[in-house]
Design a protein around this motif. Structure first.
Motif, PDB file in Angstrom:
ATOM      1  N   GLN A 101      22.790  11.028 -10.380  1.00 38.82           N
ATOM      2  CA  GLN A 101      23.298  10.062 -11.339  1.00 38.82           C
ATOM      3  C   GLN A 101      22.612   8.737 -11.054  1.00 38.82           C
ATOM      4  O   GLN A 101      22.252   8.445  -9.916  1.00 38.82           O
ATOM      5  CB  GLN A 101      24.812   9.931 -11.226  1.00 38.82           C
ATOM      6  CG  GLN A 101      25.535  11.175 -11.702  1.00 38.82           C
ATOM      7  CD  GLN A 101      27.040  11.011 -11.718  1.00 38.82           C
ATOM      8  OE1 GLN A 101      27.595   9.990 -11.329  1.00 38.82           O
ATOM      9  NE2 GLN A 101      27.727  12.052 -12.172  1.00 38.82           N
ATOM     10  N   GLU A 122      23.138  10.876 -16.015  1.00 29.61           N
ATOM     11  CA  GLU A 122      22.798  11.944 -15.074  1.00 29.61           C
ATOM     12  C   GLU A 122      21.621  12.707 -15.656  1.00 29.61           C
ATOM     13  O   GLU A 122      21.663  13.145 -16.814  1.00 29.61           O
ATOM     14  CB  GLU A 122      23.990  12.878 -14.892  1.00 29.61           C
ATOM     15  CG  GLU A 122      23.735  14.015 -13.934  1.00 29.61           C
ATOM     16  CD  GLU A 122      24.980  14.852 -13.735  1.00 29.61           C
ATOM     17  OE1 GLU A 122      25.558  14.767 -12.640  1.00 29.61           O
ATOM     18  OE2 GLU A 122      25.382  15.556 -14.676  1.00 29.61           O
ATOM     19  N   ILE A 139      27.489   9.605 -18.464  1.00 29.74           N
ATOM     20  CA  ILE A 139      28.660   9.752 -17.605  1.00 29.74           C
ATOM     21  C   ILE A 139      29.635   8.604 -17.855  1.00 29.74           C
ATOM     22  O   ILE A 139      30.843   8.787 -17.889  1.00 29.74           O
ATOM     23  CB  ILE A 139      28.251   9.767 -16.109  1.00 29.74           C
ATOM     24  CG1 ILE A 139      27.224  10.867 -15.832  1.00 29.74           C
ATOM     25  CG2 ILE A 139      29.457   9.874 -15.198  1.00 29.74           C
ATOM     26  CD1 ILE A 139      27.704  12.284 -16.105  1.00 29.74           C
TER      27      ILE A 139
END
Length: 161
Positions: A103, A112, A146
């Protein structure tokens, strides 16, 4: 003094890159439009891009290294512009492949890496004869969101520890 293990080396990335260019495509087959910032959501990816909310989560955002654009320009013997590659972000100063299975942050956005972004046959159309082969190995990466936020030109790109 002991040498660092391969695992330690792969999890240490002191380089910090930066966003050099941002592009979104408002409709299918349209040219990418350069923007200075773009809102990013977990559900949709890049706001204003025709793929927003339609792409599989593994390919919400595409990134390419600026240094690779320089190389492709050299191979093609002409200037290759970011919009020619059909990637959303041009990043300079960090090896994107070092983010494999990691990430990373761009400004306040967390992404990511999900895989490589291989060139397609459109590279022949966009770059000219040999464009596909010039891009092989230099197509960049795909990423999923994310944590949403805003990506701006000049934002730092860093691996999360």
């Amino acid at each position: 003094m002991s040498k660092p293990s391969l695992n330690e080396l792969m999890n240490t990335l002191p380089q910090v890159g930066s966003v050099e260019w941002i592009g979104i495509r408002p409709e299918r087959r349209a040219a990418l439009q350069e923007v200075q910032e773009v809102k990013v959501t977990i559900e949709g990816g890049l706001e204003g891009d025709h793929y927003a909310g339609k792409r599989e989560k593994k390919r919400q955002i595409t990134l390419i290294q600026g240094e690779h654009l320089d190389l492709v320009s050299s191979v093609m013997k002409k200037d290759v512009h970011p919009e020619d590659t059909r990637r959303n972000l041009v990043i300079r100063g960090i090896n994107l492949l070092s983010l494999k299975e990691k990430q990373f942050t761009i400004g306040d956005v967390v992404l990511e890496m999900t895989g490589l972004c291989h060139p397609c046959s459109r590279m022949e159309e966009n770059l000219g004869p040999g464009g596909y082969n010039a891009m092989r190995g230099h197509g960049g990466i795909n990423a999923r969101v994310i944590q949403g936020g805003t990506i701006k030109a000049g934002d730092a790109v860093k691996m999360l520890a």
